[in-house]
Enzyme design. Sequence first.
Site, short mmCIF file in Angstrom:
data_model
loop_
_atom_site.label_atom_id
_atom_site.label_comp_id
_atom_site.label_asym_id
_atom_site.label_seq_id
_atom_site.Cartn_x
_atom_site.Cartn_y
_atom_site.Cartn_z
N LYS A 1 -1.58 15.13 -22.14
CA LYS A 1 -2.29 16.31 -21.62
C LYS A 1 -2.38 16.33 -20.09
O LYS A 1 -2.24 17.37 -19.47
CB LYS A 1 -3.69 16.41 -22.24
CG LYS A 1 -3.67 16.83 -23.71
CD LYS A 1 -5.10 17.00 -24.22
CE LYS A 1 -5.11 17.62 -25.61
NZ LYS A 1 -6.47 17.94 -26.05
N SER B 1 -1.49 21.24 -36.31
CA SER B 1 -1.07 22.47 -35.62
C SER B 1 0.13 23.15 -36.30
O SER B 1 0.16 24.39 -36.35
CB SER B 1 -0.76 22.18 -34.15
OG SER B 1 -1.95 21.86 -33.47
N ILE C 1 -17.24 17.59 -32.80
CA ILE C 1 -15.86 18.06 -32.67
C ILE C 1 -14.91 17.24 -33.51
O ILE C 1 -13.75 17.58 -33.68
CB ILE C 1 -15.40 18.16 -31.20
CG1 ILE C 1 -15.16 16.79 -30.58
CG2 ILE C 1 -16.39 18.95 -30.37
CD1 ILE C 1 -14.35 16.91 -29.28
N GLY D 1 -15.06 11.58 -22.67
CA GLY D 1 -13.60 11.53 -22.63
C GLY D 1 -13.01 12.90 -22.29
O GLY D 1 -13.69 13.77 -21.74
N ARG E 1 -21.02 5.56 -23.88
CA ARG E 1 -21.07 4.10 -23.95
C ARG E 1 -20.74 3.49 -22.59
O ARG E 1 -21.45 2.62 -22.09
CB ARG E 1 -20.09 3.61 -25.02
CG ARG E 1 -19.94 2.11 -25.09
CD ARG E 1 -18.93 1.72 -26.14
NE ARG E 1 -17.60 2.25 -25.86
CZ ARG E 1 -16.52 1.97 -26.57
NH1 ARG E 1 -16.62 1.18 -27.62
NH2 ARG E 1 -15.35 2.49 -26.25
N THR E 2 -19.67 3.96 -21.97
CA THR E 2 -19.28 3.48 -20.65
C THR E 2 -19.92 4.41 -19.61
O THR E 2 -19.43 5.53 -19.39
CB THR E 2 -17.75 3.47 -20.50
OG1 THR E 2 -17.20 2.77 -21.62
CG2 THR E 2 -17.31 2.83 -19.21
N ASP F 1 -9.06 24.07 -25.04
CA ASP F 1 -10.01 23.29 -25.86
C ASP F 1 -11.45 23.79 -25.69
O ASP F 1 -12.20 23.90 -26.67
CB ASP F 1 -9.93 21.80 -25.52
CG ASP F 1 -8.78 21.10 -26.22
OD1 ASP F 1 -8.30 21.61 -27.25
OD2 ASP F 1 -8.37 20.03 -25.74
N ALA G 1 -12.03 15.37 -24.22
CA ALA G 1 -12.61 16.51 -24.93
C ALA G 1 -13.96 16.89 -24.32
O ALA G 1 -14.29 18.08 -24.22
CB ALA G 1 -12.75 16.18 -26.40
N1 LIG Z 1 -11.95 19.67 -32.92
C1 LIG Z 1 -10.99 19.66 -32.01
O1 LIG Z 1 -10.22 20.62 -31.85
C2 LIG Z 1 -10.83 18.44 -31.13
C3 LIG Z 1 -10.19 18.56 -29.88
C4 LIG Z 1 -10.06 17.43 -29.07
C5 LIG Z 1 -10.56 16.20 -29.51
N2 LIG Z 1 -11.16 16.12 -30.74
C6 LIG Z 1 -11.72 14.83 -31.21
O2 LIG Z 1 -12.66 14.40 -30.26
C7 LIG Z 1 -12.70 12.98 -30.20
C8 LIG Z 1 -12.61 12.53 -28.74
O3 LIG Z 1 -11.37 12.95 -28.19
P1 LIG Z 1 -11.02 12.67 -26.64
O4 LIG Z 1 -9.69 13.28 -26.41
O5 LIG Z 1 -12.16 13.02 -25.77
O6 LIG Z 1 -10.85 11.06 -26.67
P2 LIG Z 1 -11.05 10.04 -25.43
O7 LIG Z 1 -10.73 10.69 -24.14
O8 LIG Z 1 -10.32 8.82 -25.84
O9 LIG Z 1 -12.63 9.73 -25.43
C9 LIG Z 1 -13.21 9.01 -26.50
C10 LIG Z 1 -14.74 9.04 -26.38
O10 LIG Z 1 -15.30 8.36 -27.52
C11 LIG Z 1 -16.10 7.27 -27.06
N3 LIG Z 1 -16.00 6.15 -28.01
C12 LIG Z 1 -14.88 5.71 -28.65
N4 LIG Z 1 -15.19 4.65 -29.42
C13 LIG Z 1 -16.52 4.39 -29.24
C14 LIG Z 1 -17.42 3.42 -29.75
N5 LIG Z 1 -17.02 2.47 -30.62
N6 LIG Z 1 -18.71 3.47 -29.36
C15 LIG Z 1 -19.14 4.42 -28.48
N7 LIG Z 1 -18.33 5.37 -27.95
C16 LIG Z 1 -17.03 5.35 -28.34
C17 LIG Z 1 -15.53 6.90 -25.71
O11 LIG Z 1 -16.49 6.18 -24.97
P3 LIG Z 1 -16.02 5.15 -23.80
O12 LIG Z 1 -15.79 6.02 -22.58
O13 LIG Z 1 -17.16 4.23 -23.65
O14 LIG Z 1 -14.77 4.48 -24.27
C18 LIG Z 1 -15.26 8.30 -25.13
O15 LIG Z 1 -16.43 8.92 -24.69
C19 LIG Z 1 -11.55 12.50 -31.09
O16 LIG Z 1 -12.09 12.11 -32.34
C20 LIG Z 1 -10.68 13.72 -31.25
O17 LIG Z 1 -9.98 13.73 -32.49
C21 LIG Z 1 -11.32 17.22 -31.55
#
Ligand SMILES: NC(=O)c1ccc[n+]([C@@H]2O[C@H](COP(=O)([O-])OP(=O)(O)OC[C@H]3O[C@@H](n4cnc5c(N)ncnc54)[C@H](OP(=O)(O)O)[C@@H]3O)[C@@H](O)[C@H]2O)c1
Length: 265
Positions: free
Chosen positions: A65, A16, A210, A127, A150-151, A101, A129
């Site tokens: 957040k 950012s 994303i 999650g 997954r969950t 977002d 996002a």
């Molecule tokens: N492009 C953008 O502007 C932007 C904005 C926000 C986020 N992002 C990216 O989006 C991703 C998710 O962000 P978030 O904030 O939503 O994170 P979060 O709340 O921690 O959620 C993570 C998600 O990934 C899943 N996951 C993680 N490890 C896994 C595995 N080994 N096998 C299967 N599922 C798995 C989790 O499943 P469980 O519920 O089963 O743990 C959950 O659905 C990140 O990589 C982040 O960098 C990008």
Amino acid sequence: MILAAVLGDPISHSRSPALHGHWLRHHGIDGAYVPLRVTAVVLPDLLRMMPGLGFAGCNVTIPHKEAALALADTATDRARRIGAANTLVFADGVIHADNTDGYGFLANLAAGARWDPARPVLILGAGGAARAVIDALSRAGARDVRVANRTRARADALAHAFPGTRAVEWGPDLQGLGLLVNTTALGMVGQPSLDIDLSELPGDAVVTDIVYTPLETDLLAAARARGNPVVDGLGMLLHQAVPGFRAWFGVEPRVDGALRDAVLE
Ligand SMILES: NC(=O)c1ccc[n+]([C@@H]2O[C@H](COP(=O)([O-])OP(=O)(O)OC[C@H]3O[C@@H](n4cnc5c(N)ncnc54)[C@H](OP(=O)(O)O)[C@@H]3O)[C@@H](O)[C@H]2O)c1
């Protein structure tokens, strides 16, 4: 000089400052945008002090957040629906919270491909996002939104929170989809890859991820190889920044190739 910041812990990886720094230089604005590593303990006091220090507002990222929304005096409807804030504006003695977002996701999708809200959408992940993405897609008219996680309990919770959304099995059916979105961390540098067989996915379904490190994830590479339209995740980051910059610095910034290059450097 007008100040803005991004608050998180850790924060050194954040793109950012490069993003907003590019816009500040481009528009010749007397301002600065700084990364601040902030712990949960410090966050409430810091937010109250920032306006007096010259900050017009800030972005908030992991892990603050949800706390940022709770600490704000007012909030947009979308921030409340998502249950988290990523953009705070300090004005007239109040902290106003927004979540951009979902806006960023949709603006990026619209700029990169044509998707049909009448066709089924599959979201991988449940999650923070995913909440923003589902909220934006639902508001944009998506009628059949499926969530696989997954969950399973987290997918069920999302389906409960957003009418028109339903939870499906992890390892889901891709037949008939018009849009496939990865919101899991899978495929990101340092994370396991997202193993998904795209053979049942319609050839005209839009695929977007994303995750933007790497810019072309394995999912996007596989989708591109079979001819599906693809949209990478960097544009979501770029577009989500627009409302904050406009509110803090009073200028409508543009998302263009020069901005992408500045952030990718
Ligand atoms: N492009 C953008 O502007 C932007 C904005 C926000 C986020 N992002 C990216 O989006 C991703 C998710 O962000 P978030 O904030 O939503 O994170 P979060 O709340 O921690 O959620 C993570 C998600 O990934 C899943 N996951 C993680 N490890 C896994 C595995 N080994 N096998 C299967 N599922 C798995 C989790 O499943 P469980 O519920 O089963 O743990 C959950 O659905 C990140 O990589 C982040 O960098 C990008």
